[in-house]
Design an enzyme around this catalytic site. Structure first.
Site, PDB file in Angstrom:
ATOM      1  N   TYR A  59     -31.650  -4.069  -7.232  1.00 13.90           N
ATOM      2  CA  TYR A  59     -31.085  -5.182  -6.457  1.00 13.90           C
ATOM      3  C   TYR A  59     -29.565  -5.102  -6.357  1.00 13.90           C
ATOM      4  O   TYR A  59     -28.990  -5.515  -5.355  1.00 13.90           O
ATOM      5  CB  TYR A  59     -31.555  -6.536  -7.006  1.00 13.90           C
ATOM      6  CG  TYR A  59     -32.946  -6.817  -6.525  1.00 13.90           C
ATOM      7  CD1 TYR A  59     -33.171  -7.229  -5.216  1.00 13.90           C
ATOM      8  CD2 TYR A  59     -34.042  -6.581  -7.338  1.00 13.90           C
ATOM      9  CE1 TYR A  59     -34.449  -7.418  -4.737  1.00 13.90           C
ATOM     10  CE2 TYR A  59     -35.333  -6.770  -6.871  1.00 13.90           C
ATOM     11  CZ  TYR A  59     -35.529  -7.190  -5.571  1.00 13.90           C
ATOM     12  OH  TYR A  59     -36.784  -7.369  -5.082  1.00 13.90           O
ATOM     13  N   ARG A  62     -28.943  -3.034  -3.394  1.00 14.04           N
ATOM     14  CA  ARG A  62     -29.198  -3.805  -2.148  1.00 14.04           C
ATOM     15  C   ARG A  62     -28.047  -4.783  -1.902  1.00 14.04           C
ATOM     16  O   ARG A  62     -27.605  -4.997  -0.791  1.00 14.04           O
ATOM     17  CB  ARG A  62     -30.493  -4.622  -2.244  1.00 14.04           C
ATOM     18  CG  ARG A  62     -31.768  -3.866  -2.556  1.00 14.04           C
ATOM     19  CD  ARG A  62     -32.360  -3.216  -1.335  1.00 14.04           C
ATOM     20  NE  ARG A  62     -31.674  -1.959  -1.048  1.00 14.04           N
ATOM     21  CZ  ARG A  62     -31.786  -0.863  -1.779  1.00 14.04           C
ATOM     22  NH1 ARG A  62     -32.544  -0.818  -2.843  1.00 14.04           N
ATOM     23  NH2 ARG A  62     -31.130   0.237  -1.449  1.00 14.04           N
ATOM     24  N   HIS A 111     -37.958 -16.181   1.604  1.00 14.57           N
ATOM     25  CA  HIS A 111     -38.191 -15.145   0.589  1.00 14.57           C
ATOM     26  C   HIS A 111     -37.001 -14.960  -0.352  1.00 14.57           C
ATOM     27  O   HIS A 111     -36.909 -13.957  -1.043  1.00 14.57           O
ATOM     28  CB  HIS A 111     -38.529 -13.804   1.263  1.00 14.57           C
ATOM     29  CG  HIS A 111     -39.889 -13.786   1.884  1.00 14.57           C
ATOM     30  ND1 HIS A 111     -40.287 -12.844   2.812  1.00 14.57           N
ATOM     31  CD2 HIS A 111     -40.959 -14.607   1.710  1.00 14.57           C
ATOM     32  CE1 HIS A 111     -41.536 -13.095   3.179  1.00 14.57           C
ATOM     33  NE2 HIS A 111     -41.957 -14.148   2.536  1.00 14.57           N
ATOM     34  N   CYS A 138     -27.256 -16.320 -18.057  1.00 10.69           N
ATOM     35  CA  CYS A 138     -26.914 -17.627 -17.487  1.00 10.69           C
ATOM     36  C   CYS A 138     -25.692 -18.218 -18.182  1.00 10.69           C
ATOM     37  O   CYS A 138     -25.625 -18.216 -19.416  1.00 10.69           O
ATOM     38  CB  CYS A 138     -28.118 -18.547 -17.667  1.00 10.69           C
ATOM     39  SG  CYS A 138     -27.846 -20.247 -17.203  1.00 10.69           S
ATOM     40  N   THR A 177     -40.576  -9.558  13.503  1.00 12.27           N
ATOM     41  CA  THR A 177     -41.572  -9.729  12.447  1.00 12.27           C
ATOM     42  C   THR A 177     -42.930  -9.412  13.041  1.00 12.27           C
ATOM     43  O   THR A 177     -43.212  -9.777  14.174  1.00 12.27           O
ATOM     44  CB  THR A 177     -41.502 -11.167  11.862  1.00 12.27           C
ATOM     45  OG1 THR A 177     -42.508 -11.304  10.872  1.00 12.27           O
ATOM     46  CG2 THR A 177     -41.661 -12.240  12.913  1.00 12.27           C
TER      47      THR A 177
HETATM   48  P1  NAD Z   1     -42.105  -6.952   8.961  1.00 13.86           P
HETATM   49  O1  NAD Z   1     -43.518  -6.786   8.599  1.00 13.86           O
HETATM   50  O2  NAD Z   1     -41.674  -8.282   9.391  1.00 13.86           O
HETATM   51  O3  NAD Z   1     -41.803  -5.790  10.051  1.00 13.86           O
HETATM   52  C1  NAD Z   1     -40.627  -5.620  10.747  1.00 13.86           C
HETATM   53  C2  NAD Z   1     -40.905  -5.751  12.246  1.00 13.86           C
HETATM   54  O4  NAD Z   1     -39.674  -5.551  12.943  1.00 13.86           O
HETATM   55  C3  NAD Z   1     -41.895  -4.732  12.821  1.00 13.86           C
HETATM   56  O5  NAD Z   1     -42.891  -5.419  13.552  1.00 13.86           O
HETATM   57  C4  NAD Z   1     -41.035  -3.859  13.755  1.00 13.86           C
HETATM   58  O6  NAD Z   1     -41.746  -3.429  14.904  1.00 13.86           O
HETATM   59  C5  NAD Z   1     -39.928  -4.819  14.122  1.00 13.86           C
HETATM   60  N1  NAD Z   1     -38.672  -4.217  14.546  1.00 13.86           N
HETATM   61  C6  NAD Z   1     -38.129  -3.015  14.196  1.00 13.86           C
HETATM   62  N2  NAD Z   1     -36.932  -2.841  14.792  1.00 13.86           N
HETATM   63  C7  NAD Z   1     -36.698  -3.957  15.545  1.00 13.86           C
HETATM   64  C8  NAD Z   1     -35.618  -4.394  16.390  1.00 13.86           C
HETATM   65  N3  NAD Z   1     -34.521  -3.635  16.588  1.00 13.86           N
HETATM   66  N4  NAD Z   1     -35.729  -5.612  16.990  1.00 13.86           N
HETATM   67  C9  NAD Z   1     -36.812  -6.387  16.805  1.00 13.86           C
HETATM   68  N5  NAD Z   1     -37.859  -6.034  16.009  1.00 13.86           N
HETATM   69  C10 NAD Z   1     -37.799  -4.831  15.383  1.00 13.86           C
HETATM   70  O7  NAD Z   1     -41.097  -6.647   7.787  1.00 13.86           O
HETATM   71  P2  NAD Z   1     -41.061  -5.476   6.693  1.00 13.86           P
HETATM   72  O8  NAD Z   1     -39.984  -4.560   7.049  1.00 13.86           O
HETATM   73  O9  NAD Z   1     -42.443  -4.937   6.449  1.00 13.86           O
HETATM   74  O10 NAD Z   1     -40.592  -6.315   5.434  1.00 13.86           O
HETATM   75  C11 NAD Z   1     -41.459  -7.108   4.645  1.00 13.86           C
HETATM   76  C12 NAD Z   1     -40.621  -8.093   3.805  1.00 13.86           C
HETATM   77  O11 NAD Z   1     -39.630  -7.376   3.020  1.00 13.86           O
HETATM   78  C13 NAD Z   1     -39.804  -9.029   4.659  1.00 13.86           C
HETATM   79  O12 NAD Z   1     -40.522 -10.134   5.008  1.00 13.86           O
HETATM   80  C14 NAD Z   1     -38.594  -9.318   3.762  1.00 13.86           C
HETATM   81  O13 NAD Z   1     -38.890 -10.323   2.833  1.00 13.86           O
HETATM   82  C15 NAD Z   1     -38.378  -8.032   3.010  1.00 13.86           C
HETATM   83  N6  NAD Z   1     -37.308  -7.212   3.679  1.00 13.86           N
HETATM   84  C16 NAD Z   1     -36.130  -7.828   3.977  1.00 13.86           C
HETATM   85  C17 NAD Z   1     -35.123  -7.108   4.623  1.00 13.86           C
HETATM   86  C18 NAD Z   1     -33.822  -7.810   4.921  1.00 13.86           C
HETATM   87  O14 NAD Z   1     -33.483  -8.795   4.265  1.00 13.86           O
HETATM   88  N7  NAD Z   1     -33.078  -7.368   5.943  1.00 13.86           N
HETATM   89  C19 NAD Z   1     -35.333  -5.769   4.981  1.00 13.86           C
HETATM   90  C20 NAD Z   1     -36.567  -5.158   4.648  1.00 13.86           C
HETATM   91  C21 NAD Z   1     -37.545  -5.911   4.008  1.00 13.86           C
HETATM   92 ZN    ZN Z   2     -29.974 -21.062 -17.870  1.00 10.68          ZN
END
Ligand code: NAD
Ligand code: ZN
Length: 233
Positions: A59, A62, A111, A138, A177
């Site tokens: 993390y 990240r 999330h 903490c 999404t």
């Molecule tokens: P997800 O299942 O919501 O998939 C991402 C979607 O974005 C896909 O359907 C894809 O086709 C679409 N996509 C790709 N490029 C795009 C663009 N330029 N414009 C619009 N849509 C586009 O998400 P995931 O990647 O499987 O992640 C699952 C979970 O992991 C998330 O819900 C989140 O909690 C976490 N995560 C967060 C981040 C972040 O904070 N940026 C990044 C990765 C994963």
């Molecule tokens: Zn505490």
């Protein structure tokens, strides 16, 4: 296309896809591995119990990656949309801070957030952007701090407030999404149940939900600014 009246209630759900053009990879893009870490090790409560140092290492990386990325036109357009409609609610699945940095206010991170920590002992949640490579403690009770992130097997934050907003919205807009899986699929059915029209923005036709009134098969950075042109008062 369609028009959204500025007096209508607009609910927006964003996923990893909206941050893809800022350079934060979607989980799918990484083939199920997060920078060579296994999801079970770094994104579950059991993984944290086994090895908090490893989880913080992941993390912390990240968190420092956030400093290298910037919001893209889709994040800015959503901040502008909030100003143009009277009743606006933004829920994001993302844990990055790009919506805030683009000017969005009062959004809900269902999330969790990379830049927040939570005490395992007293439950206190704090904003914290320091380097946390050592096991952080903490300041109130010296308990072990964990990332304020919803891990696999945990319940997303504020689902009651989300379901309440969905039961009263006129428009549901899902951006970057995949519409077929939880939570988007559940949110669309709740929104449809209350008579809302649904819009999805995703460049992948395979991510089209079964029930979408409008599907915009484009990247978020191109499509979201166009939504602004559809607002009428
Ligand atoms: P997800 O299942 O919501 O998939 C991402 C979607 O974005 C896909 O359907 C894809 O086709 C679409 N996509 C790709 N490029 C795009 C663009 N330029 N414009 C619009 N849509 C586009 O998400 P995931 O990647 O499987 O992640 C699952 C979970 O992991 C998330 O819900 C989140 O909690 C976490 N995560 C967060 C981040 C972040 O904070 N940026 C990044 C990765 C994963
Ligand atoms: Zn505490």
């Amino acid at each position: 296309m369609f028009n959204i009246h500025s007096s209508e209630k607009v609910f927006v759900l964003t996923g990893a896809g909206i941050s893809a053009e800022s350079g934060i990879r979607t989980f799918r893009d990484t083939g199920g591995l997060w920078e060579n870490f296994r999801v079970e090790d770094v994104a579950t409560p059991e993984g944290f119990e086994r090895d908090p140092v490893l989880v913080w290492k992941f993390y912390n990386q990240r968190r420092s990656d956030l400093k290298k990325v910037e919001p893209n036109p889709a994040h800015y357009a959503l901040a502008e949309l909030q100003k143009r409609v009277l009743d606006f609610f933004l829920v994001t699945q993302n844990v990055d801070n790009l919506h805030e940095r683009a000017g969005s206010e009062n959004l809900l991170h269902m999330h969790g957030e990379l830049l927040k920590v939570r005490c395992l002992e007293c439950g206190k949640v704090c904003h914290d952007d320091r380097d946390l490579s050592q096991e952080p403690r903490c300041s109130a009770c010296n308990g072990l701090l964990r990332p304020h992130i919803v891990w696999f097997g945990e319940v997303p934050f504020e689902m009651d407030r989300i379901m309440d907003k969905l039961s009263r919205c006129d428009w549901f807009i899902g951006i970057g999404t995949s519409g077929a899986v939880y939570p988007a699929a559940q949110f669309i059915s709740a929104a449809r149940h209350s008579g809302a029209k649904t819009v999805f923005i995703n460049p992948d036709p395979g991510s089209r939900p079964r029930y979408a009134d409008y599907f915009i098969e484009e990247k978020a950075g191109t499509a979201v600014p166009k939504i602004l042109e559809q607002i009428i008062s």
